[in-house]
Design a protein around this motif. Structure first.
Motif, PDB file in Angstrom:
ATOM      1  N   GLU A  79       0.859  -1.207   0.000  1.00  0.00           N
ATOM      2  CA  GLU A  79       0.000   0.000   0.000  1.00  0.00           C
ATOM      3  C   GLU A  79       0.883   1.240   0.000  1.00  0.00           C
ATOM      4  OE1 GLU A  79      -3.967  -1.509   0.164  1.00  0.00           O
ATOM      5  OE2 GLU A  79      -3.267   0.544   0.083  1.00  0.00           O
ATOM      6  N   ALA A  80       0.669   2.116  -1.007  1.00  0.00           N
ATOM      7  CA  ALA A  80       1.424   3.350  -1.079  1.00  0.00           C
ATOM      8  C   ALA A  80       1.095   4.215   0.120  1.00  0.00           C
ATOM      9  CB  ALA A  80       1.098   4.085  -2.370  1.00  0.00           C
ATOM     10  N   ALA A  81       2.126   4.740   0.796  1.00  0.00           N
ATOM     11  CA  ALA A  81       1.919   5.482   2.021  1.00  0.00           C
ATOM     12  C   ALA A  81       1.701   6.966   1.771  1.00  0.00           C
ATOM     13  CB  ALA A  81       3.106   5.272   2.954  1.00  0.00           C
ATOM     14  N   VAL A  82       2.237   7.483   0.657  1.00  0.00           N
ATOM     15  CA  VAL A  82       2.025   8.882   0.288  1.00  0.00           C
ATOM     16  C   VAL A  82       1.439   8.884  -1.119  1.00  0.00           C
ATOM     17  CG1 VAL A  82       3.034  11.165  -0.021  1.00  0.00           C
ATOM     18  CG2 VAL A  82       4.001   9.595   1.684  1.00  0.00           C
ATOM     19  N   THR A  83       0.229   9.403  -1.240  1.00  0.00           N
ATOM     20  CA  THR A  83      -0.423   9.461  -2.548  1.00  0.00           C
ATOM     21  C   THR A  83      -0.720  10.909  -2.918  1.00  0.00           C
ATOM     22  OG1 THR A  83      -2.578   9.117  -1.503  1.00  0.00           O
ATOM     23  CG2 THR A  83      -1.436   7.163  -2.340  1.00  0.00           C
ATOM     24  N   GLN A  84      -0.736  11.162  -4.213  1.00  0.00           N
ATOM     25  CA  GLN A  84      -0.984  12.503  -4.710  1.00  0.00           C
ATOM     26  C   GLN A  84      -2.070  12.456  -5.769  1.00  0.00           C
ATOM     27  OE1 GLN A  84       3.750  13.462  -4.792  1.00  0.00           O
ATOM     28  NE2 GLN A  84       2.437  14.979  -5.739  1.00  0.00           N
ATOM     29  N   SER A  85      -2.873  13.516  -5.816  1.00  0.00           N
ATOM     30  CA  SER A  85      -3.861  13.629  -6.888  1.00  0.00           C
ATOM     31  C   SER A  85      -4.031  15.093  -7.271  1.00  0.00           C
ATOM     32  CB  SER A  85      -5.205  13.038  -6.441  1.00  0.00           C
ATOM     33  OG  SER A  85      -5.732  13.769  -5.346  1.00  0.00           O
ATOM     34  N   PRO A  86      -4.264  15.375  -8.574  1.00  0.00           N
ATOM     35  CA  PRO A  86      -4.187  14.401  -9.650  1.00  0.00           C
ATOM     36  C   PRO A  86      -2.734  14.044  -9.968  1.00  0.00           C
ATOM     37  CG  PRO A  86      -4.467  16.584 -10.553  1.00  0.00           C
ATOM     38  CD  PRO A  86      -4.502  16.743  -9.054  1.00  0.00           C
ATOM     39  N   ARG A  87      -2.510  13.075 -10.829  1.00  0.00           N
ATOM     40  CA  ARG A  87      -1.154  12.733 -11.230  1.00  0.00           C
ATOM     41  C   ARG A  87      -0.698  13.596 -12.389  1.00  0.00           C
ATOM     42  NH1 ARG A  87       1.123   8.036 -10.289  1.00  0.00           N
ATOM     43  NH2 ARG A  87       2.915   9.266 -10.969  1.00  0.00           N
ATOM     44  N   ASN A  88      -1.627  14.053 -13.159  1.00  0.00           N
ATOM     45  CA  ASN A  88      -1.359  14.970 -14.261  1.00  0.00           C
ATOM     46  C   ASN A  88      -2.454  16.017 -14.288  1.00  0.00           C
ATOM     47  OD1 ASN A  88       0.960  13.784 -16.008  1.00  0.00           O
ATOM     48  ND2 ASN A  88      -0.320  12.040 -15.494  1.00  0.00           N
ATOM     49  N   LYS A  89      -2.049  17.273 -14.600  1.00  0.00           N
ATOM     50  CA  LYS A  89      -3.015  18.364 -14.624  1.00  0.00           C
ATOM     51  C   LYS A  89      -2.584  19.381 -15.662  1.00  0.00           C
ATOM     52  CE  LYS A  89      -6.234  21.245 -13.004  1.00  0.00           C
ATOM     53  NZ  LYS A  89      -7.688  20.947 -13.069  1.00  0.00           N
ATOM     54  N   VAL A  90      -3.534  19.805 -16.501  1.00  0.00           N
ATOM     55  CA  VAL A  90      -3.311  20.912 -17.414  1.00  0.00           C
ATOM     56  C   VAL A  90      -4.227  22.040 -16.966  1.00  0.00           C
ATOM     57  CG1 VAL A  90      -3.401  21.721 -19.777  1.00  0.00           C
ATOM     58  CG2 VAL A  90      -2.702  19.371 -19.308  1.00  0.00           C
ATOM     59  N   ALA A  91      -3.658  23.208 -16.743  1.00  0.00           N
ATOM     60  CA  ALA A  91      -4.418  24.361 -16.267  1.00  0.00           C
ATOM     61  C   ALA A  91      -4.188  25.545 -17.200  1.00  0.00           C
ATOM     62  CB  ALA A  91      -4.003  24.715 -14.843  1.00  0.00           C
ATOM     63  N   VAL A  92      -5.073  26.528 -17.107  1.00  0.00           N
ATOM     64  CA  VAL A  92      -4.922  27.740 -17.909  1.00  0.00           C
ATOM     65  C   VAL A  92      -4.341  28.855 -17.049  1.00  0.00           C
ATOM     66  CG1 VAL A  92      -6.772  27.151 -19.506  1.00  0.00           C
ATOM     67  CG2 VAL A  92      -7.295  28.472 -17.449  1.00  0.00           C
ATOM     68  N   THR A  93      -3.620  29.738 -17.682  1.00  0.00           N
ATOM     69  CA  THR A  93      -3.051  30.879 -16.976  1.00  0.00           C
ATOM     70  C   THR A  93      -4.158  31.672 -16.288  1.00  0.00           C
ATOM     71  OG1 THR A  93      -1.202  31.031 -18.508  1.00  0.00           O
ATOM     72  CG2 THR A  93      -1.737  33.002 -17.248  1.00  0.00           C
ATOM     73  N   GLY A  94      -3.925  31.984 -15.010  1.00  0.00           N
ATOM     74  CA  GLY A  94      -4.906  32.736 -14.244  1.00  0.00           C
ATOM     75  C   GLY A  94      -5.919  31.883 -13.512  1.00  0.00           C
ATOM     76  N   GLY A  95      -5.935  30.608 -13.790  1.00  0.00           N
ATOM     77  CA  GLY A  95      -6.869  29.718 -13.125  1.00  0.00           C
ATOM     78  C   GLY A  95      -6.365  29.276 -11.761  1.00  0.00           C
ATOM     79  N   LYS A  96      -7.235  28.679 -10.991  1.00  0.00           N
ATOM     80  CA  LYS A  96      -6.881  28.167  -9.673  1.00  0.00           C
ATOM     81  C   LYS A  96      -6.619  26.670  -9.765  1.00  0.00           C
ATOM     82  CE  LYS A  96      -8.480  27.847  -4.867  1.00  0.00           C
ATOM     83  NZ  LYS A  96      -9.540  28.218  -3.907  1.00  0.00           N
ATOM     84  N   VAL A  97      -5.525  26.241  -9.138  1.00  0.00           N
ATOM     85  CA  VAL A  97      -5.150  24.830  -9.140  1.00  0.00           C
ATOM     86  C   VAL A  97      -4.946  24.365  -7.704  1.00  0.00           C
ATOM     87  CG1 VAL A  97      -3.416  23.141  -9.866  1.00  0.00           C
ATOM     88  CG2 VAL A  97      -4.018  25.052 -11.387  1.00  0.00           C
ATOM     89  N   THR A  98      -5.480  23.215  -7.386  1.00  0.00           N
ATOM     90  CA  THR A  98      -5.254  22.611  -6.075  1.00  0.00           C
ATOM     91  C   THR A  98      -4.665  21.222  -6.265  1.00  0.00           C
ATOM     92  OG1 THR A  98      -7.098  23.832  -5.078  1.00  0.00           O
ATOM     93  CG2 THR A  98      -6.292  21.894  -3.895  1.00  0.00           C
TER      94      THR A  98
END
Lengths: 112, 108
Positions: free
Chosen positions: A1-20
């Motif tokens: 079981e992976a102990a540290v996970t991240q999401s999303p694994r890939n993300k495309v965002a636009v300039t000026g947008g909010k990303v979490t």
């Protein structure tokens, strides 16, 4: 079981947008970290946390916020994403005594 | 200047040979970690060191806090050892400072 996970694994965002970007750890570690990795650089620390409710600035915090709502979760927030924030982002959890860190698989973020 | 400097920056080895990677610190490192970033991008923990040495299979690492350096020795290199090796130092608080990495290619 992976102990540290991240999401999303890939993300495309636009300039000026909010990303979490989200990170979850099951190591029961007090400390959590966000780094970015760019070609030609090692990992650089953006923000870190000593526990729920705590956030600290790392070496390159400008343009980023962090949130630690619980022991398990640590988020990195880009309120107004810029192309210079295109990078691979790694989350890590760390033992509060030894300070040894363990990394998640990374999130590739592209800001267009 | 770089607080954690790794050398060499790149290295090509024949399978079955030995080599050593080095980190020099311009900060007062108290602990050191070594990681391998594999070709898929994952960071794998290799060693966590207080001053002293550790060994794990074909890998051996040493950390000398007085002379401000750490080494990673690879014996009998295998193809799966290829990737980028990072050292990182802790000198105060909970933060790690990373070196720039050594890119290792093992040739058949």
């Amino acid at each position: 079981e992976a102990a540290v996970t991240q999401s999303p694994r890939n993300k495309v965002a636009v300039t000026g947008g909010k990303v979490t970007l989200s990170c979850n750890q099951t190591n029961n570690h007090n400390n959590m970290y966000w780094y970015r990795q760019d070609t030609g650089h090692g990992l650089r620390l953006i923000h870190y946390s000593y526990g729920a409710g705590s956030t600290e600035k790392g070496d390159i915090p400008d343009g980023y916020k962090a949130s630690r709502p619980s022991q398990e979760n640590f988020s990195l927030i880009l309120e107004l994403a810029t192309p210079s924030q295109t990078s691979v982002y790694f989350c890590a959890s760390g033992d509060g005594l030894s300070l040894e860190q363990y990394f998640g698989p990374g999130t590739r973020l592209t800001v267009l | 200047g770089d607080k954690v400097k790794q050398s060499p920056s790149a290295l090509s080895l024949q399978e079955g040979t030995n080599s050593a990677l080095r980190c020099n610190f311009s900060i007062a490192a108290t602990t050191v970690q070594w990681f391998l970033q594999n070709p898929r991008g994952s960071l794998i923990n290799l060693f966590y060191l207080v001053p002293g040495t550790k060994e794990n299979g074909r890998l051996k690492s040493a950390f000398d806090s007085k002379e401000s350096y750490s080494t990673l020795h690879i014996r009998d290199a295998q193809l799966e050892d290829s990737g980028t090796y990072f050292c990182a130092a802790n000198n105060a608080g909970a933060k790690l400072t990373f070196g720039g990495g050594t890119r290792l290619t093992v040739r058949p």
